[in-house]
Scaffold this motif. Structure first.
Motif, mmCIF file in Angstrom:
data_model
loop_
_atom_site.group_PDB
_atom_site.id
_atom_site.type_symbol
_atom_site.label_atom_id
_atom_site.label_comp_id
_atom_site.label_asym_id
_atom_site.label_seq_id
_atom_site.Cartn_x
_atom_site.Cartn_y
_atom_site.Cartn_z
ATOM 1 N N SER A 1 -30.254 1.955 5.112
ATOM 2 C CA SER A 1 -30.329 3.024 6.092
ATOM 3 C C SER A 1 -30.765 4.300 5.399
ATOM 4 O O SER A 1 -30.667 4.436 4.177
ATOM 5 N N ALA A 2 -31.247 5.247 6.207
ATOM 6 C CA ALA A 2 -31.640 6.561 5.710
ATOM 7 C C ALA A 2 -30.946 7.613 6.566
ATOM 8 O O ALA A 2 -30.895 7.500 7.797
ATOM 9 N N LEU A 3 -30.420 8.632 5.911
ATOM 10 C CA LEU A 3 -29.649 9.649 6.612
ATOM 11 C C LEU A 3 -30.037 11.021 6.098
ATOM 12 O O LEU A 3 -30.218 11.215 4.889
ATOM 13 N N VAL A 4 -30.145 11.985 7.026
ATOM 14 C CA VAL A 4 -30.424 13.373 6.669
ATOM 15 C C VAL A 4 -29.219 14.220 7.055
ATOM 16 O O VAL A 4 -28.800 14.221 8.220
ATOM 17 N N GLU A 42 -21.636 2.727 -4.197
ATOM 18 C CA GLU A 42 -22.715 2.004 -4.871
ATOM 19 C C GLU A 42 -23.672 1.339 -3.868
ATOM 20 O O GLU A 42 -24.114 0.207 -4.042
ATOM 21 N N THR A 43 -23.983 2.068 -2.787
ATOM 22 C CA THR A 43 -24.894 1.535 -1.776
ATOM 23 C C THR A 43 -26.334 1.878 -2.143
ATOM 24 O O THR A 43 -26.599 2.738 -2.981
ATOM 25 N N LYS A 44 -27.247 1.212 -1.472
ATOM 26 C CA LYS A 44 -28.671 1.508 -1.635
ATOM 27 C C LYS A 44 -29.171 2.426 -0.519
ATOM 28 O O LYS A 44 -30.374 2.682 -0.421
ATOM 29 N N ASP A 45 -28.266 2.909 0.336
ATOM 30 C CA ASP A 45 -28.659 3.815 1.412
ATOM 31 C C ASP A 45 -29.187 5.117 0.815
ATOM 32 O O ASP A 45 -28.625 5.639 -0.157
ATOM 33 N N GLU A 46 -30.245 5.634 1.430
ATOM 34 C CA GLU A 46 -30.854 6.867 0.941
ATOM 35 C C GLU A 46 -30.379 8.058 1.768
ATOM 36 O O GLU A 46 -30.019 7.910 2.947
ATOM 37 N N LEU A 47 -30.395 9.220 1.138
ATOM 38 C CA LEU A 47 -29.833 10.409 1.772
ATOM 39 C C LEU A 47 -30.691 11.617 1.419
ATOM 40 O O LEU A 47 -31.169 11.746 0.287
ATOM 41 N N ALA A 48 -30.879 12.515 2.396
ATOM 42 C CA ALA A 48 -31.604 13.767 2.184
ATOM 43 C C ALA A 48 -30.731 14.918 2.664
ATOM 44 O O ALA A 48 -29.820 14.734 3.480
ATOM 45 N N LEU A 76 -35.377 12.193 0.472
ATOM 46 C CA LEU A 76 -34.660 10.925 0.606
ATOM 47 C C LEU A 76 -34.623 10.171 -0.716
ATOM 48 O O LEU A 76 -35.666 9.871 -1.300
ATOM 49 N N MET A 77 -33.435 9.877 -1.180
ATOM 50 C CA MET A 77 -33.229 9.042 -2.356
ATOM 51 C C MET A 77 -31.759 8.636 -2.400
ATOM 52 O O MET A 77 -30.928 9.163 -1.645
ATOM 53 N N GLN A 111 -39.437 10.060 9.151
ATOM 54 C CA GLN A 111 -40.604 9.261 9.521
ATOM 55 C C GLN A 111 -41.626 9.165 8.396
ATOM 56 O O GLN A 111 -42.292 8.136 8.239
ATOM 57 N N THR A 112 -41.761 10.205 7.610
ATOM 58 C CA THR A 112 -42.788 10.195 6.556
ATOM 59 C C THR A 112 -42.308 9.553 5.263
ATOM 60 O O THR A 112 -43.126 9.034 4.497
ATOM 61 N N GLU A 113 -41.004 9.545 5.000
ATOM 62 C CA GLU A 113 -40.516 9.064 3.703
ATOM 63 C C GLU A 113 -39.835 7.701 3.757
ATOM 64 O O GLU A 113 -39.446 7.166 2.735
ATOM 65 N N THR A 114 -39.666 7.135 4.955
ATOM 66 C CA THR A 114 -38.998 5.826 5.035
ATOM 67 C C THR A 114 -39.973 4.703 5.334
ATOM 68 O O THR A 114 -39.872 3.618 4.772
ATOM 69 N N GLY A 115 -40.909 4.942 6.243
ATOM 70 C CA GLY A 115 -41.797 3.856 6.643
ATOM 71 C C GLY A 115 -41.015 2.810 7.418
ATOM 72 O O GLY A 115 -40.254 3.110 8.334
#
Length: 702
Positions: A1-4, A42-48, A76-77, A111-115
């Protein structure tokens, strides 16, 4: 998942009533707790992290004066300690008006950094609701959120209940939002705006995504480390003709912390500055270096048995690889005892997915075991590299969830059983300690402290975190952002989690008071010792030393009383010998046990064993009632010193022990001067030893 994380840092976030914490500080705590939970999970979820209301502008949509005062602080990383440190030291309240254009920047970032690599996209907005946004702009934001499949969560400033604030409709303008009850007009319009957005995104459950900054209390607990269950495909075999395709998953296993303590340069904190090199050296004066390929020693206990790498590989048990073979069946409650479960995991065994025949066969096996109250004894091997185990497979059926599986638990081998069978006398036949009302009092205490009852369940392992992990993570986070300050105290919620639940605390007070009455404690006075004639008449030589010696002997005697049997052991033979003599379990004339133990100790040419042997000889001398017996043993020991190569031991012994002379014990055949000469004779003999005769021959002959 990706979260801002979209955080308001505008000027209004710094406003608060006297004695209250400003919204900015609360919001900062929320994102700190959230980020550190993600780091330690220790998740692979990215965060901004996006900040709005900033004095500067830094975002990809900054064109023609649009989207001003919005800063993308972190793209996002995967979150790390560096982000935690930046949140602590680099994020401060600023002086601009916040604008909901930050939502558009956050959506563009997702939208631009996750694809297409993320399944879930989410924005968390933290604000005090003093934001500007037109209705047309809100409609565009809502539409874009729906199209992109982005979920939105709001964490507004902690507001009062609406009932309390309804009478404040006429509150004017932009007063401090934290003063008094209710909300300012800007905050009320902001709250309505939030409701409209959330209900537009989800008509039924939209308002459930609105939280308050009090969520920091829920974020105090670190998330458990996320582990994706790894399938273990195998064949369950019964005999040689029945095989069922199965798949196993770990249900319970011991979680271990990821501790990678690496030595680094204390000045730079860079591990590349410190190079680690391992060398093998002989234990000699020159510390001769030995090449790694020349090392084949393998320690077995105190002995060193040479084993090469080839020998070790050949020694390993080899089998056919992974297996789950049923060896037989047995009654659950008779042969498989709960206290004999071992291992660090429980494995759930299911039939293979999309295999109808395997499902039918497993269902029949599980139901058969359940109806007959039996378990299967199986041979389990994870793969070719692991040693096989013997364990029990229990049937597990949950009708509500339509779940059927086997639960595998490891069982011990013969070498794993350390238990001893203890036999205790019956308490019921002892009239002196027969309980009466005390039994009912203890029953009441147990009932009052029950964690699981018909009405409530206070024992919930799924919601009980490991306190060691929680404290470890708390200290790691503090050290990461405050390198030089001392570690903080344990957090109050964690101390409360370690304590007895409040409900139990209240319930058990009355039973505890009753037990206090029924089990009174009385102080037992120590019995007075009988006075000796020396104490009565005041004539005593070295009273303090003698008393100290008596106390020491009494302590040793009490410790020895705990030991079983009447043997001189190898752990502390001197103490055992003194205790046996004092208990008259062993007569002094039958002291072969001690002398035999001394001979065993002297067979190990080591200073530690030498000192233990000297202690035994001192005990032999102290407890001696027959001086000739001790003297003859010591003389025979001296005669054997040269042939046994115990000169080092003898040098240590003569500093502590000598023969028993007449002035020490009447009846001894050794005088005081003879006892002194006994120790010096060997030394004089070495001094008087003739020097080698000088060769008078020619130099060429030499």
């Amino acid at each position: 998942s990706a979260l801002v994380l979209c955080m308001d840092v505008g000027f209004s976030m710094s406003n608060s009533a006297p004695g209250e914490e400003p919204p900015f500080a609360q919001a900062k705590k929320v994102i700190q707790k959230f980020v550190q939970r993600q780091v330690f999970a220790e998740t692979k979820d990215e965060l901004a992290l996006v900040l709005f209301g900033t004095d500067s502008t830094k975002n990809s949509l900054d064109q023609d004066g649009q989207y001003q005062n919005i800063t993308v602080h972190r793209h996002l990383m995967v979150p790390d300690f560096e982000l935690l440190e930046e949140i602590e030291h680099q994020i401060h309240p600023e002086n601009q008006q916040a604008d909901l254009d930050a939502l558009v920047v956050s959506m563009d970032l997702l939208q631009t950094e996750t694809g297409k690599k993320c399944d879930r996209l989410n924005i968390v907005l933290l604000t005090d609701l003093n934001t500007e946004a037109s209705s047309d702009k809100l409609d565009v934001i809502i539409e874009n959120l729906k199209q992109a499949g982005i979920t939105l969560q709001f964490l507004p400033f902690p507001v009062e209940d609406e009932e309390e604030g309804e009478g404040d409709e006429d509150r004017t303008g932009s007063g401090d939002p934290g003063r008094g009850k209710g909300l300012s007009r800007e905050q009320r319009s902001g709250l309505e705006m939030v409701k409209n957005i959330m209900l537009s995104l989800d008509e039924e459950e939209g308002l459930e995504e609105i939280y308050t900054f009090n969520a920091v209390e829920q974020l105090c607990m670190f998330k458990r480390i996320e582990r994706r269950p790894m399938a273990w495909p195998c064949q369950l075999t019964i005999g040689s003709s029945l095989s069922i395709r199965i798949v196993g998953y770990k249900a319970v296993t011991e979680e271990k912390l990821k501790k990678m303590w690496i030595t680094v340069d204390a000045q730079t904190n860079q591990r590349d500055d410190v190079k680690r090199e391992t060398v093998f050296c002989l234990d000699d004066d020159n510390e001769t270096e030995v090449q790694k390929e020349d090392i084949i020693q393998f320690r077995y206990g105190s002995d060193i048995v040479p084993f090469s790498k080839v020998d070790q590989d050949q020694m390993k048990y080899k089998h056919d690889g992974k297996c789950f073979a049923v060896l037989g069946f047995t009654k659950k409650n008779l042969q498989v005892l709960r206290h004999q479960f071992m291992g660090t995991q429980i494995v759930k065994i299911f039939p293979a997915r999309d295999d109808e025949h395997a499902g039918v066969a497993m269902s029949a096996l599980i139901r058969g075991l359940d109806e007959l109250n039996m378990v299967a004894i199986v041979r389990y091997a994870y793969d070719r590299r692991s040693n096989p185990q013997v364990g029990a497979a229990f049937p597990c059926i949950k009708p509500d969830y339509e779940l059927q599986c086997l639960l595998y638990v490891q069982l011990p081998f013969m070498e794993d059983l350390y238990g001893r069978q203890f036999t205790f006398p019956s308490l019921e036949n002892n009239k002196k300690i027969a309980p009466s009302t005390q039994l009912s009092a203890i029953d009441s205490l147990i009932d009052s402290m029950m964690l699981v009852t018909e009405d409530e369940d206070l024992l919930k392992p799924h919601h009980l975190p490991n306190p060691a992990f929680q404290r470890h993570f708390q200290c790691l986070h503090h050290r990461a952002v405050h390198a030089d300050s001392p570690l903080p105290p344990m957090e109050p919620w964690l101390e409360a989690a370690l304590d007895r639940p409040e409900v139990i605390q209240e319930r058990c007070q009355a039973p505890l008071q009753e037990i206090k009455k029924l089990f009174p404690l009385t102080e037992v006075e120590k019995k007075k010792k009988l006075k000796t004639s020396a104490q009565i008449f005041g004539k005593s030589e070295e009273p303090d030393a003698k008393k100290a010696k008596e106390d020491e002997e009494e302590d040793e005697y009490n410790l020895a009383n705990i030991a079983e049997g009447s043997q001189v052991g190898s752990v502390d033979p001197a103490r055992d010998f003194r205790a046996l003599i004092k208990q008259k379990t062993l007569s002094f004339g039958e002291c072969q046990q001690l002398t035999h133990r001394i001979e065993q100790l002297l067979s190990n040419k080591n200073t530690h064993y030498y000192m233990k042997s000297i202690t035994c000889i001192q005990a032999f001398r102290e407890q001696s009632g027959n001086a000739d017996l001790f003297n003859s043993y010591l003389q025979s020991l001296k005669r054997s010193i040269p042939s046994r190569g115990l000169e080092v031991f003898w040098d240590l012994l003569v500093q502590a022990v000598t023969l028993i002379s007449k002035d020490k014990v009447e009846g001894s055949a050794v005088s005081k001067s003879e006892a002194s000469q006994f120790l010096l004779a060997e030394e004089k003999k070495e001094q008087v030893a003739p020097e080698p005769v000088e060769d008078t021959g020619d130099v060429d002959d030499l």
